[in-house]
Design a protein around this motif. Structure first.
Motif, mmCIF file in Angstrom:
data_model
loop_
_atom_site.group_PDB
_atom_site.id
_atom_site.type_symbol
_atom_site.label_atom_id
_atom_site.label_comp_id
_atom_site.label_asym_id
_atom_site.label_seq_id
_atom_site.Cartn_x
_atom_site.Cartn_y
_atom_site.Cartn_z
ATOM 1 N N HIS A 59 16.601 -18.844 4.949
ATOM 2 C CA HIS A 59 16.219 -17.538 4.437
ATOM 3 C C HIS A 59 15.498 -17.661 3.096
ATOM 4 C CE1 HIS A 59 19.041 -16.511 7.569
ATOM 5 N NE2 HIS A 59 20.042 -17.052 6.889
ATOM 6 N N ASN A 60 14.758 -16.621 2.737
ATOM 7 C CA ASN A 60 14.102 -16.598 1.436
ATOM 8 C C ASN A 60 14.007 -15.162 0.933
ATOM 9 O OD1 ASN A 60 11.958 -16.504 3.653
ATOM 10 N ND2 ASN A 60 10.766 -15.884 1.883
ATOM 11 N N LEU A 61 13.615 -15.003 -0.318
ATOM 12 C CA LEU A 61 13.528 -13.659 -0.891
ATOM 13 C C LEU A 61 12.181 -13.452 -1.570
ATOM 14 C CD1 LEU A 61 13.998 -13.945 -4.224
ATOM 15 C CD2 LEU A 61 16.342 -14.348 -3.486
ATOM 16 N N GLU A 62 11.782 -12.185 -1.634
ATOM 17 C CA GLU A 62 10.532 -11.773 -2.258
ATOM 18 C C GLU A 62 10.818 -10.558 -3.134
ATOM 19 O OE1 GLU A 62 7.228 -12.827 -1.894
ATOM 20 O OE2 GLU A 62 7.893 -14.587 -0.752
ATOM 21 N N VAL A 63 10.397 -10.619 -4.395
ATOM 22 C CA VAL A 63 10.580 -9.490 -5.308
ATOM 23 C C VAL A 63 9.297 -8.666 -5.309
ATOM 24 C CG1 VAL A 63 11.053 -8.786 -7.675
ATOM 25 C CG2 VAL A 63 12.173 -10.816 -6.727
ATOM 26 N N VAL A 64 9.398 -7.437 -4.814
ATOM 27 C CA VAL A 64 8.224 -6.568 -4.681
ATOM 28 C C VAL A 64 8.597 -5.146 -5.071
ATOM 29 C CG1 VAL A 64 6.492 -5.606 -3.108
ATOM 30 C CG2 VAL A 64 7.244 -7.955 -2.817
ATOM 31 N N ASP A 69 1.013 -1.503 -8.050
ATOM 32 C CA ASP A 69 -0.312 -1.613 -7.431
ATOM 33 C C ASP A 69 -0.453 -2.889 -6.598
ATOM 34 O OD1 ASP A 69 -1.244 0.774 -8.509
ATOM 35 O OD2 ASP A 69 -1.831 -0.185 -10.391
ATOM 36 N N THR A 70 0.646 -3.307 -5.994
ATOM 37 C CA THR A 70 0.619 -4.517 -5.174
ATOM 38 C C THR A 70 -0.198 -4.286 -3.900
ATOM 39 O OG1 THR A 70 2.839 -5.029 -5.965
ATOM 40 C CG2 THR A 70 2.070 -6.226 -4.020
ATOM 41 N N ASP A 71 -1.030 -5.240 -3.553
ATOM 42 C CA ASP A 71 -1.760 -5.191 -2.287
ATOM 43 C C ASP A 71 -0.791 -5.668 -1.207
ATOM 44 O OD1 ASP A 71 -3.326 -5.608 -0.040
ATOM 45 O OD2 ASP A 71 -5.026 -6.433 -1.148
ATOM 46 N N ILE A 72 -0.122 -4.735 -0.555
ATOM 47 C CA ILE A 72 0.931 -5.072 0.399
ATOM 48 C C ILE A 72 0.391 -5.885 1.566
ATOM 49 C CG2 ILE A 72 2.707 -4.152 1.949
ATOM 50 C CD1 ILE A 72 3.299 -3.831 -1.043
ATOM 51 N N SER A 73 -0.817 -5.564 2.024
ATOM 52 C CA SER A 73 -1.389 -6.292 3.159
ATOM 53 C C SER A 73 -1.619 -7.755 2.817
ATOM 54 C CB SER A 73 -2.697 -5.632 3.607
ATOM 55 O OG SER A 73 -2.441 -4.382 4.217
ATOM 56 N N GLN A 74 -2.204 -8.027 1.654
ATOM 57 C CA GLN A 74 -2.459 -9.416 1.257
ATOM 58 C C GLN A 74 -1.152 -10.142 0.971
ATOM 59 O OE1 GLN A 74 -5.390 -11.156 1.341
ATOM 60 N NE2 GLN A 74 -3.921 -12.831 1.043
ATOM 61 N N TRP A 75 -0.218 -9.440 0.316
ATOM 62 C CA TRP A 75 1.089 -10.044 0.022
ATOM 63 C C TRP A 75 1.798 -10.479 1.291
ATOM 64 C CZ3 TRP A 75 5.633 -7.330 1.536
ATOM 65 C CH2 TRP A 75 6.829 -7.999 1.236
ATOM 66 N N THR A 118 4.978 6.522 1.919
ATOM 67 C CA THR A 118 3.794 5.692 1.702
ATOM 68 C C THR A 118 4.119 4.209 1.835
ATOM 69 O OG1 THR A 118 2.939 7.375 0.200
ATOM 70 C CG2 THR A 118 1.866 5.218 0.152
ATOM 71 N N SER A 119 5.275 3.792 1.361
ATOM 72 C CA SER A 119 5.659 2.384 1.488
ATOM 73 C C SER A 119 5.767 1.985 2.952
ATOM 74 C CB SER A 119 6.980 2.128 0.771
ATOM 75 O OG SER A 119 8.029 2.892 1.353
ATOM 76 N N GLY A 120 6.299 2.883 3.783
ATOM 77 C CA GLY A 120 6.403 2.600 5.213
ATOM 78 C C GLY A 120 5.045 2.452 5.868
ATOM 79 N N PHE A 121 4.121 3.342 5.507
ATOM 80 C CA PHE A 121 2.755 3.234 6.020
ATOM 81 C C PHE A 121 2.129 1.898 5.628
ATOM 82 C CE2 PHE A 121 -1.560 3.522 4.207
ATOM 83 C CZ PHE A 121 -2.286 3.457 5.382
ATOM 84 N N SER A 122 2.282 1.519 4.354
ATOM 85 C CA SER A 122 1.693 0.272 3.865
ATOM 86 C C SER A 122 2.242 -0.930 4.616
ATOM 87 C CB SER A 122 1.962 0.115 2.360
ATOM 88 O OG SER A 122 1.328 1.139 1.630
ATOM 89 N N LEU A 123 3.537 -0.913 4.898
ATOM 90 C CA LEU A 123 4.163 -2.032 5.600
ATOM 91 C C LEU A 123 3.736 -2.093 7.062
ATOM 92 C CD1 LEU A 123 7.681 -1.951 3.995
ATOM 93 C CD2 LEU A 123 6.188 -3.953 4.083
ATOM 94 N N ILE A 124 3.654 -0.942 7.718
ATOM 95 C CA ILE A 124 3.192 -0.922 9.112
ATOM 96 C C ILE A 124 1.774 -1.489 9.195
ATOM 97 C CG2 ILE A 124 2.490 0.571 11.020
ATOM 98 C CD1 ILE A 124 4.834 2.423 10.242
ATOM 99 N N LYS A 125 0.907 -1.030 8.301
ATOM 100 C CA LYS A 125 -0.485 -1.505 8.292
ATOM 101 C C LYS A 125 -0.549 -3.004 8.028
ATOM 102 C CE LYS A 125 -4.970 -0.672 6.114
ATOM 103 N NZ LYS A 125 -5.732 0.132 5.121
ATOM 104 N N ALA A 126 0.276 -3.477 7.101
ATOM 105 C CA ALA A 126 0.270 -4.892 6.751
ATOM 106 C C ALA A 126 0.863 -5.755 7.859
ATOM 107 C CB ALA A 126 1.049 -5.106 5.453
#
Length: 252
Positions: A59-64, A69-75, A118-126
């Motif tokens: 397992h691993n973790l990511e702090v977001v 203004d994080t680019d969720i898709s690139q991240w 909005t966070s959900g939309f960004s994650l679905i798109k990414a």
């Protein structure tokens, strides 16, 4: 047919809001079912606590911060590239922020919408990007029975969860051709830190009244984790575009 269609063995699952509450319990439970988990939240120390509670060692973790203004898709593309593509996503990060209508500012409203919708939309798109997810992947957003029922001081929360479920239905139809299923879980009141916050606002008597409207009483985070297990697993391969109600009978 699989011997155990509920198994998550060898699946890579992203869990947001994994530093506490429902997100933490989902992460713990699916690790016990064999999943490799990537934990996401804003608080690194609390994420590390969750990490220490997981079974397995991949397992691993990511702090977001989804409000930055994080680019969720690139991240997310980078995360998948640095590990392995994902088989599932559970978006449990969210806020309730109870507030009477008369005291709700536009900034308060917009924070709820940004965090819960909005966070959900960004994650679905990414998540649907090439190289980010494997075929037959599953997206699970945490909604609430408040998408279908009203409660005093929760106007913004109710509206945001209604938007989440509308988004789930539309995404499920569009992403079916890509082999991605999209569903929501709609819990009733679950005993987490959010309940403590609500009780401090509405008072113990009002909370008792709310609990009495749950024939089976308030739920536990593990009840939602079990539902997430189902929606992430091959057992739900013919389920998409729905909100699975897990509410102890509240809506009934």
């Amino acid at each position: 047919m699989q011997l155990n269609p509920f198994s998550l063995a060898d699946k890579h699952i992203l869990v947001t809001g994994a530093s506490s509450g429902i997100g933490r319990e989902v992460a713990i439970w699916i690790s016990k079912q064999g999943a490799r988990v990537t934990l996401v939240a804003r608080d690194v120390s609390r994420l590390e606590t969750t990490l220490g509670l997981l079974e397995g060692n991949q397992h691993n973790l990511e702090v977001v911060d989804f409000l930055a203004d994080t680019d969720i898709s690139q991240w997310l593309k980078t995360v998948a590239k640095n590990s392995v593509p994902f088989d599932g996503l559970v978006h449990a990060a969210g806020v309730q922020m109870p507030m009477p209508i008369r005291a709700t500012s536009l900034a308060h409203w917009e924070k709820i919408m940004s965090t819960n919708v909005t966070s959900g939309f960004s994650l679905i798109k990414a998540f649907r990007q090439k190289g980010v997810c494997n075929p037959a992947s599953s997206i699970v957003l945490i909604s609430s029975v408040m998408a279908q029922a009203g409660e005093s001081a929760l106007l913004g929360y109710c509206a945001s969860k209604g938007a989440v479920e509308g988004m789930v239905r539309a995404a499920a139809v569009e992403l079916a051709r890509e082999g991605i299923r999209v569903n929501a879980i709609a819990p009733g009141v679950v005993q987490t830190e959010l309940v403590d916050t609500l009780e401090s606002l509405v008072g113990a008597d009002s909370m008792k009244s709310i609990e009495e409207r749950h024939p089976l009483g308030f739920g536990k985070a593990e009840d939602v984790a079990y539902a997430a297990n189902y929606l992430l697993s091959p057992a739900s391969k013919w389920v998409t575009g729905t909100a699975l109600v897990v509410d102890g009978g509240y809506l009934a």
